[in-house]
Design an enzyme around this catalytic site. Structure first.
Site, short mmCIF file in Angstrom:
data_model
loop_
_atom_site.label_atom_id
_atom_site.label_comp_id
_atom_site.label_asym_id
_atom_site.label_seq_id
_atom_site.Cartn_x
_atom_site.Cartn_y
_atom_site.Cartn_z
N ARG A 246 20.78 -6.20 -58.86
CA ARG A 246 19.42 -6.64 -59.20
C ARG A 246 18.36 -6.57 -57.88
O ARG A 246 17.51 -7.59 -57.86
CB ARG A 246 19.48 -8.12 -59.80
CG ARG A 246 20.34 -8.23 -60.87
CD ARG A 246 19.99 -7.58 -62.15
NE ARG A 246 20.93 -7.76 -62.99
CZ ARG A 246 21.76 -6.57 -63.01
NH1 ARG A 246 21.64 -5.53 -62.37
NH2 ARG A 246 22.80 -6.55 -63.98
N CYS B 91 19.69 -13.59 -68.14
CA CYS B 91 20.16 -14.32 -67.05
C CYS B 91 19.26 -15.27 -66.19
O CYS B 91 18.53 -14.48 -65.39
CB CYS B 91 21.32 -13.68 -66.30
SG CYS B 91 22.74 -13.15 -67.47
N GLU C 181 17.60 -15.15 -60.66
CA GLU C 181 17.28 -13.88 -61.09
C GLU C 181 15.82 -13.83 -61.69
O GLU C 181 15.25 -12.87 -61.36
CB GLU C 181 18.34 -13.49 -61.94
CG GLU C 181 18.02 -11.87 -62.56
CD GLU C 181 19.44 -11.36 -63.18
OE1 GLU C 181 20.48 -11.65 -62.82
OE2 GLU C 181 18.97 -10.50 -63.88
C1 LIG Z 1 16.57 -11.39 -73.85
C2 LIG Z 1 16.75 -10.87 -72.62
C3 LIG Z 1 17.96 -10.17 -72.27
C4 LIG Z 1 18.01 -9.53 -70.74
N1 LIG Z 1 19.17 -8.85 -70.40
C5 LIG Z 1 18.93 -8.45 -69.51
C6 LIG Z 1 20.31 -7.50 -68.95
O1 LIG Z 1 21.23 -7.46 -69.70
N2 LIG Z 1 20.15 -6.86 -67.49
C7 LIG Z 1 19.13 -7.03 -66.70
O2 LIG Z 1 19.02 -6.58 -65.66
N3 LIG Z 1 18.11 -7.97 -67.12
C8 LIG Z 1 18.14 -8.48 -68.14
N4 LIG Z 1 16.92 -9.17 -68.86
C9 LIG Z 1 16.07 -9.51 -67.94
C10 LIG Z 1 14.80 -8.23 -68.08
O3 LIG Z 1 14.86 -7.52 -69.10
C11 LIG Z 1 14.83 -7.35 -66.70
O4 LIG Z 1 14.67 -7.96 -65.44
C12 LIG Z 1 13.72 -6.26 -66.81
O5 LIG Z 1 13.91 -5.42 -65.85
C13 LIG Z 1 12.44 -6.93 -66.61
O6 LIG Z 1 11.44 -5.91 -66.67
P1 LIG Z 1 9.88 -6.11 -67.17
O7 LIG Z 1 9.11 -4.58 -67.37
O8 LIG Z 1 9.75 -7.03 -68.25
O9 LIG Z 1 9.42 -6.61 -65.86
P2 LIG Z 1 8.68 -8.25 -65.79
O10 LIG Z 1 9.43 -9.17 -66.05
O11 LIG Z 1 7.31 -7.87 -66.08
O12 LIG Z 1 8.67 -8.00 -64.01
C14 LIG Z 1 9.76 -8.43 -63.14
C15 LIG Z 1 9.38 -7.97 -61.52
O13 LIG Z 1 9.30 -6.77 -61.87
C16 LIG Z 1 7.81 -6.18 -61.18
N5 LIG Z 1 7.25 -5.19 -61.67
C17 LIG Z 1 7.18 -4.95 -63.11
N6 LIG Z 1 6.71 -3.61 -63.28
C18 LIG Z 1 6.45 -3.22 -61.90
C19 LIG Z 1 6.10 -1.87 -61.65
N7 LIG Z 1 5.47 -0.94 -62.57
N8 LIG Z 1 6.13 -1.76 -60.36
C20 LIG Z 1 6.47 -2.64 -59.47
N9 LIG Z 1 7.10 -4.03 -59.61
C21 LIG Z 1 6.86 -4.10 -61.10
C22 LIG Z 1 7.21 -7.49 -61.46
O14 LIG Z 1 6.14 -7.81 -60.32
C23 LIG Z 1 8.18 -8.72 -61.27
O15 LIG Z 1 8.63 -8.88 -59.86
C24 LIG Z 1 16.81 -9.72 -70.06
C25 LIG Z 1 15.62 -10.57 -70.49
C26 LIG Z 1 15.76 -10.88 -71.59
C27 LIG Z 1 14.38 -11.56 -72.15
#
Ligand SMILES: Cc1cc2nc3c(=O)[nH]c(=O)nc-3n(C[C@H](O)[C@H](O)[C@H](O)COP(=O)(O)OP(=O)(O)OC[C@H]3O[C@@H](n4cnc5c(N)ncnc54)[C@H](O)[C@@H]3O)c2cc1C
Length: 345
Positions: A216, A264, A340
């Site tokens: 992560r 998580c 996380e």
């Molecule tokens: C129902 C559910 C299930 C999930 N299951 C998993 C799983 O199985 N495994 C897992 O790893 N995660 C899981 N997650 C968490 C989430 O899906 C991940 O962490 C995902 O990578 C977040 O991506 P996002 O685009 O929504 O980022 P955000 O939530 O919008 O941002 C997360 C971080 O990334 C940064 N960020 C976003 N975009 C960029 C960019 N373009 N450049 C630089 N930094 C950026 C943000 O500033 C922040 O620090 C789950 C979440 C939910 C709601």
């Protein structure tokens, strides 16, 4: 971007399992609030920040609708740049005027403070950042591309390598930043190179030789991930789709995917004594916290590492519950859990 001028197909027929994830997204996108700009001294500040730039921005934009938790206050300024050169210009100004910058993906791992964020929130959701290009062994995707859609597109293109990301809500940028993944693998293992922009607006590619993807996290220190290139292997589309479905079913059985959460809440501890559970979920469960509630925040009955937000919950409720979980687990097992979830500010 090396992805050239290709745009992702816009008529993607979703499989049911991805549809479920997307329904959740549509619900909060539909509830997005359109804001208007009223001139106040603070607005004039933002006018000064972006004066002379051809950039559209909004003020005091509620962030809750942009997150899967659906919680939190407003962003002082929100920008959706139209392309990399606009983004670069905005970043340079923010750097010069020392405005904090927050990068928003799909908000699936974000918990925003009830008071919001006193800075500039930037989302790469313009079609310019959603381009996808396939070739026989590589695929390049912009940071704003929706990950669940990309997983399916890749299968249809007859390429395997990112099925392990099935069911993870994210943009490509957010998934790379978090090194999203699970028991079947993570995004880092198929990354060939990543295009980034630093806090002065400089763009470069980082090759996999100088990238590290750990549990992560990555060693990418630049402010923005703009695009990622994946190394993939040709494979029969039907077998890739079957694998995607299998992984999604596994996830759906064990996790409350429809609830408001960030997935998580805590990382699994890296080192634990032999007699102590190895996963954060198991530790929280063994500590007797399943179903525990503070205000509208609750430890999921289905998966103890999911802290869900019920109606009426606030970010303070979620934070209080996360802290409580951390204390109880530490008292009982001597293990410090690391969050996380990303918390803004
Ligand atoms: C129902 C559910 C299930 C999930 N299951 C998993 C799983 O199985 N495994 C897992 O790893 N995660 C899981 N997650 C968490 C989430 O899906 C991940 O962490 C995902 O990578 C977040 O991506 P996002 O685009 O929504 O980022 P955000 O939530 O919008 O941002 C997360 C971080 O990334 C940064 N960020 C976003 N975009 C960029 C960019 N373009 N450049 C630089 N930094 C950026 C943000 O500033 C922040 O620090 C789950 C979440 C939910 C709601």
């Amino acid at each position: 971007m090396a992805a050239g001028g290709l745009t992702a197909p816009n008529s993607i027929k979703h499989a049911d399992f991805v549809g479920e994830i997307r329904n959740h997204v549509s619900t909060f996108l539909l509830s997005k609030t359109i804001t208007t700009t009223i001139m106040t001294p603070e607005n004039q500040n933002a006018d000064h920040l972006f004066g002379g730039l051809n950039v559209k921005y909004e003020l005091d934009v509620p962030l809750a609708p942009f997150t899967w938790y659906g919680l939190g206050g407003p962003a002082k300024v929100m920008v959706h740049p139209s392309n990399k050169s606009d983004l670069s210009a905005v970043i340079k100004r923010c750097w010069q005027d020392q405005w904090p910058v927050y990068v928003l993906g799909s908000g699936a791992n974000l918990l925003v403070a009830d008071s919001g964020v006193d800075g500039v929130v930037i989302q790469l959701d313009d079609p310019e950042f959603k381009q996808v290009e396939f070739n026989p062994s590589h695929m390049t995707a912009g940071a704003g591309v929706d990950l669940p859609q990309l997983v399916l597109q890749t299968a249809r293109a007859g390429l395997e390598g990112i099925e392990c990301l099935s069911g993870i809500p994210a943009t490509v940028g957010g998934a790379v930043r978090m090194n999203a993944g699970g028991v079947f693998g993570d995004i880092g293992k198929s990354i060939h190179q990543v295009q980034v922009m630093d806090d002065r607006g400089m763009v470069s590619w980082r090759h996999h030789d100088n990238l590290k993807f750990n549990y992560r996290k990555t060693n990418i220190s630049e402010l923005f991930i703009l695009a990622a290139q994946f190394t993939l292997t040709p494979q029969d589309p039907q077998s890739v789709k079957a694998r995607i479905k299998e992984i999604f079913q596994f996830k759906k059985k064990s996790q409350p995917l429809a609830a408001n959460s960030c997935g998580c809440a805590f990382k699994n501890p890296l080192k634990v004594p032999a007699d102590v559970p190895k996963s954060a979920g198991m530790l929280i469960d063994r500590a007797g916290l399943k179903g525990h509630q503070i205000g509208g925040a609750k430890v999921s009955d289905q998966h103890a590492n999911f802290v869900i937000a019920n109606d009426g919950a606030s970010t303070s409720d979620v934070l209080a519950l996360l802290e409580h979980i951390g204390e109880v687990v530490y008292k009982q097992f001597g293990i410090r859990l690391e969050r996380e979830i990303v918390v803004w500010p």
